[in-house]
Design a protein around this motif. Structure first.
Motif, PDB file in Angstrom:
ATOM      1  N   UNK A  26      27.477  54.163   2.307  1.00 43.08           N
ATOM      2  CA  UNK A  26      28.750  54.251   1.908  1.00 43.08           C
ATOM      3  C   UNK A  26      29.062  52.784   0.794  1.00 43.08           C
ATOM      4  N   UNK A  27      28.417  51.893   0.913  1.00 42.69           N
ATOM      5  CA  UNK A  27      28.656  50.824   0.051  1.00 42.69           C
ATOM      6  C   UNK A  27      27.612  50.543  -1.145  1.00 42.69           C
ATOM      7  N   UNK A  28      26.398  51.139  -0.739  1.00 40.29           N
ATOM      8  CA  UNK A  28      25.335  50.906  -2.014  1.00 40.29           C
ATOM      9  C   UNK A  28      24.826  52.242  -2.395  1.00 40.29           C
ATOM     10  N   UNK A  29      25.140  53.507  -1.924  1.00 43.91           N
ATOM     11  CA  UNK A  29      24.653  54.592  -2.284  1.00 43.91           C
ATOM     12  C   UNK A  29      23.306  55.037  -1.563  1.00 43.91           C
ATOM     13  N   UNK A  64      23.348  58.144  -6.528  1.00 44.84           N
ATOM     14  CA  UNK A  64      22.236  57.747  -6.818  1.00 44.84           C
ATOM     15  C   UNK A  64      22.194  56.152  -6.904  1.00 44.84           C
ATOM     16  N   UNK A  65      21.626  55.482  -6.351  1.00 45.61           N
ATOM     17  CA  UNK A  65      21.823  54.022  -6.318  1.00 45.61           C
ATOM     18  C   UNK A  65      20.663  53.369  -6.536  1.00 45.61           C
ATOM     19  N   UNK A  66      20.551  51.918  -6.326  1.00 47.89           N
ATOM     20  CA  UNK A  66      19.594  51.061  -6.536  1.00 47.89           C
ATOM     21  C   UNK A  66      19.431  50.206  -5.522  1.00 47.89           C
ATOM     22  N   UNK A  67      18.296  49.874  -4.863  1.00 43.67           N
ATOM     23  CA  UNK A  67      17.835  48.957  -3.921  1.00 43.67           C
ATOM     24  C   UNK A  67      16.549  49.266  -3.176  1.00 43.67           C
ATOM     25  N   UNK A 100      31.663  55.378  -0.839  1.00 44.86           N
ATOM     26  CA  UNK A 100      32.610  54.709  -1.462  1.00 44.86           C
ATOM     27  C   UNK A 100      32.030  54.168  -2.690  1.00 44.86           C
ATOM     28  N   UNK A 101      30.907  53.742  -2.899  1.00 43.39           N
ATOM     29  CA  UNK A 101      30.425  53.288  -4.263  1.00 43.39           C
ATOM     30  C   UNK A 101      29.163  52.947  -3.999  1.00 43.39           C
ATOM     31  N   UNK A 102      28.330  52.887  -5.131  1.00 45.56           N
ATOM     32  CA  UNK A 102      26.887  52.852  -5.193  1.00 45.56           C
ATOM     33  C   UNK A 102      26.530  51.515  -6.025  1.00 45.56           C
ATOM     34  N   UNK A 103      25.286  50.967  -5.589  1.00 47.48           N
ATOM     35  CA  UNK A 103      24.572  49.834  -6.290  1.00 47.48           C
ATOM     36  C   UNK A 103      24.013  50.402  -7.534  1.00 47.48           C
ATOM     37  N   UNK A 104      24.292  49.546  -8.618  1.00 48.05           N
ATOM     38  CA  UNK A 104      23.523  49.879  -9.814  1.00 48.05           C
ATOM     39  C   UNK A 104      22.824  48.671 -10.223  1.00 48.05           C
ATOM     40  N   UNK A 122      21.300  59.934   2.082  1.00 48.32           N
ATOM     41  CA  UNK A 122      21.518  60.536   0.890  1.00 48.32           C
ATOM     42  C   UNK A 122      23.212  60.740   0.612  1.00 48.32           C
ATOM     43  N   UNK A 123      24.009  60.583   1.729  1.00 50.83           N
ATOM     44  CA  UNK A 123      25.442  60.383   1.588  1.00 50.83           C
ATOM     45  C   UNK A 123      25.730  59.913   3.067  1.00 50.83           C
ATOM     46  N   UNK A 124      27.044  59.779   3.261  1.00 48.05           N
ATOM     47  CA  UNK A 124      27.590  59.395   4.278  1.00 48.05           C
ATOM     48  C   UNK A 124      27.421  60.336   5.567  1.00 48.05           C
ATOM     49  N   UNK A 125      27.829  61.689   5.208  1.00 49.30           N
ATOM     50  CA  UNK A 125      27.754  62.790   6.039  1.00 49.30           C
ATOM     51  C   UNK A 125      26.389  62.938   6.694  1.00 49.30           C
TER      52      UNK A 125
END
Lengths: 354, 136
Positions: free
Chosen positions: A270-273, A161-164, A46-50, A244-247
């Motif tokens: 799905x919510x933070x990447x 590619x997210x952050x956390x 859905x979206x990733x944290x930046x 790495x993804x939801x699937x």
């Protein structure tokens, strides 16, 4: 009977504390699609944290470490190792870990080092910390997995590619919030993803990243750990994989015989990447936020290049009383400020200004 | 700014480490070794909680060298709960308006980089206190 390769320290070890950090900005995957595919095609999350302009692996590790220390009640001066696993260390040469150690008050009587192994640098640091505490060399060791992951503009990885990430304070099992039954590691030379020296963005082997890489390593690591400990998927209340993804984590879980209700609590992608070195670890913190005494948890990381570390964990009676000493992981997930691609480009330094 | 000065200030900058006066118990930040209230020597280390509230604030549009990449950014005077006033940037505000009296907490963030090749400078900023999610 297969040879038993379970790694277990002489002295039982557990998590004395744990803490998460996720930055507030969110880039919807639909924004990446809007810019690069005309909005066509499926979205992996859905979206990733930046991370914000003033955030990097050092600042994010500091906050996660402070949360872990708050839950443990252990004075920072008793920590003998501060280890940070990441593929986004702010410096090429100069440790992330010394800044983190200084900021949390663990200096100067401490080991400090940075770890690298794509997305499993954090779980490697945990295993090393198990050895440090389990051998009696140290009473407490801090292991962190944290990333501000890189994705080339327009590349498939840019969606995710997210952050956390998260920090774990390893200590003696008797006073732990969660004990570690044992771990197992599986590694081979598999070129599915890499970033050469001085390159800004990584390369990946397209479909090669699936079967011979992610699935092979996670499946083998999880099965070997369960064989060595005489457990089956039904023995675990929760399971968390590298995400790495939801699937991918849903499929590998199903392949191994886990139900969706065992997977969903730790499935934050799905919510933070994909938070790379922080991915499985930050999922584990969401599980520890709700787990009850006696619940068993299986965690399996995956790092490209390639390898997986699998851990069998068990929540203790101390967990429920101590977890409220720091913000829970959902507080960070829900602290959400949506941004557009232009703001993302600015925050991630993708604009040429000189 | 020279590297040696960043190094000298690292503990107060990273973690709000100040001093407490052994005579009158005044909490001192930044550390100055002499109590500004009673004038006695004050070298006892004191770890501030990091909690405080906004005393006054403004927005910087014409940023000084080293900070231009971040502008515009909010700057505030924060009253720490132990007493001292501290000037610092606010962060993680998103669209939230800054208000006098707003409860804030200290976070350690990247303040600036000394050019492309110089050191990265970290230090305290303040953000609105994190809201705890209710477990569903």
């Amino acid at each position: 009977m297969p040879e038993n390769h379970l790694m277990k320290p002489n002295r039982p070890v557990g998590f004395a504390g744990y803490g998460a950090y996720i930055p507030q900005f969110r880039l919807p995957a639909s924004e990446v699609a809007r810019i690069w595919t005309g909005g066509q095609g499926g979205l992996p999350i859905k979206e990733k944290a930046v991370a914000g302009l003033d955030e990097d692996v050092i600042t994010m590790s500091i906050e996660a470490a402070r949360n872990a220390l708050a839950r443990s009640g252990v004075p920072a001066s008793e920590i003998r190792a501060v280890w940070v696993g990441s593929e986004s260390h702010p410096y090429a040469v100069k440790p992330t870990s010394t800044v983190v150690a200084e900021a949390i008050g663990a200096t100067p009587h401490t080991q400090a080092a940075d770890w690298e192994f794509a997305c499993k640098a954090g779980t490697e640091a945990i295993q090393a910390a198990i050895g440090f505490v389990g051998s009696g060399m140290a009473e407490y060791a801090l292991a962190i997995g944290m990333d501000t992951a890189q994705g080339r503009p327009g590349d498939a990885l840019e969606y995710t590619a997210g952050a956390g990430g998260a920090a774990f304070l390893l200590g003696p099992a008797e006073t732990a919030l969660c004990t570690i039954e044992g771990s197992y590691s599986f590694a081979t030379d598999t070129p599915d993803f890499w970033r050469r020296a001085n390159e800004t963005y990584p390369e990946h082997g397209e479909r090669f990243t699936g079967e011979p890489a992610y699935f092979k390593h996670i499946t083998t690591a999880a099965q070997s750990l369960m064989e060595s400990t005489g457990t089956t998927p039904d023995d675990f209340r929760y399971v968390v994989f590298h995400q790495p993804n939801t699937k991918f984590p849903l499929r590998v879980g199903k392949d191994l015989g886990f139900r969706e209700d065992q997977i969903e609590t730790g499935l934050l992608v799905p919510e933070i990447g994909n938070t790379y070195a922080g991915s499985a670890l930050v999922g584990l913190t969401a599980i520890l936020d709700v787990a009850e005494a006696g619940d068993r948890i299986l965690m399996v990381s995956y790092g490209s290049g390639a390898g997986s570390d699998a851990f069998s964990l068990q929540a203790t009676g101390l967990l429920s009383a101590r977890r409220s000493a720091a913000p829970d992981t959902l507080s960070y997930v829900r602290r959400r400020t949506e941004i557009d691609y232009a703001t993302y480009a600015r925050l991630r330094g993708k604009l040429v200004t000189k | 700014m020279e590297t040696s000065r960043h190094w000298r200030l690292r503990q107060q900058r990273y973690a709000l480490v100040g001093e407490v006066c052994p005579s009158c118990e005044l909490k001192i930040f930044p550390p100055r070794d002499i109590c500004p209230d009673c004038g006695n020597e004050a070298r006892t280390i004191f770890q501030f909680s990091g909690r405080g509230e906004v005393y006054s604030h403004t927005t910087v549009y014409q940023a000084p060298a080293g900070h231009t990449e971040n502008s515009p950014y909010p700057l505030a005077i924060v009253r720490l709960e132990e007493g001292p006033l501290v000037t610092a940037q606010l962060t993680d505000l998103a669209d939230k308006p800054v208000e006098i009296g707003m409860p804030v907490e200290m976070v350690t963030r990247k303040l600036r980089s000394d050019g492309e090749r110089g050191i990265l400078v970290y230090g305290y900023k303040f953000r609105p206190r994190l809201a705890r999610a209710e477990q569903s």
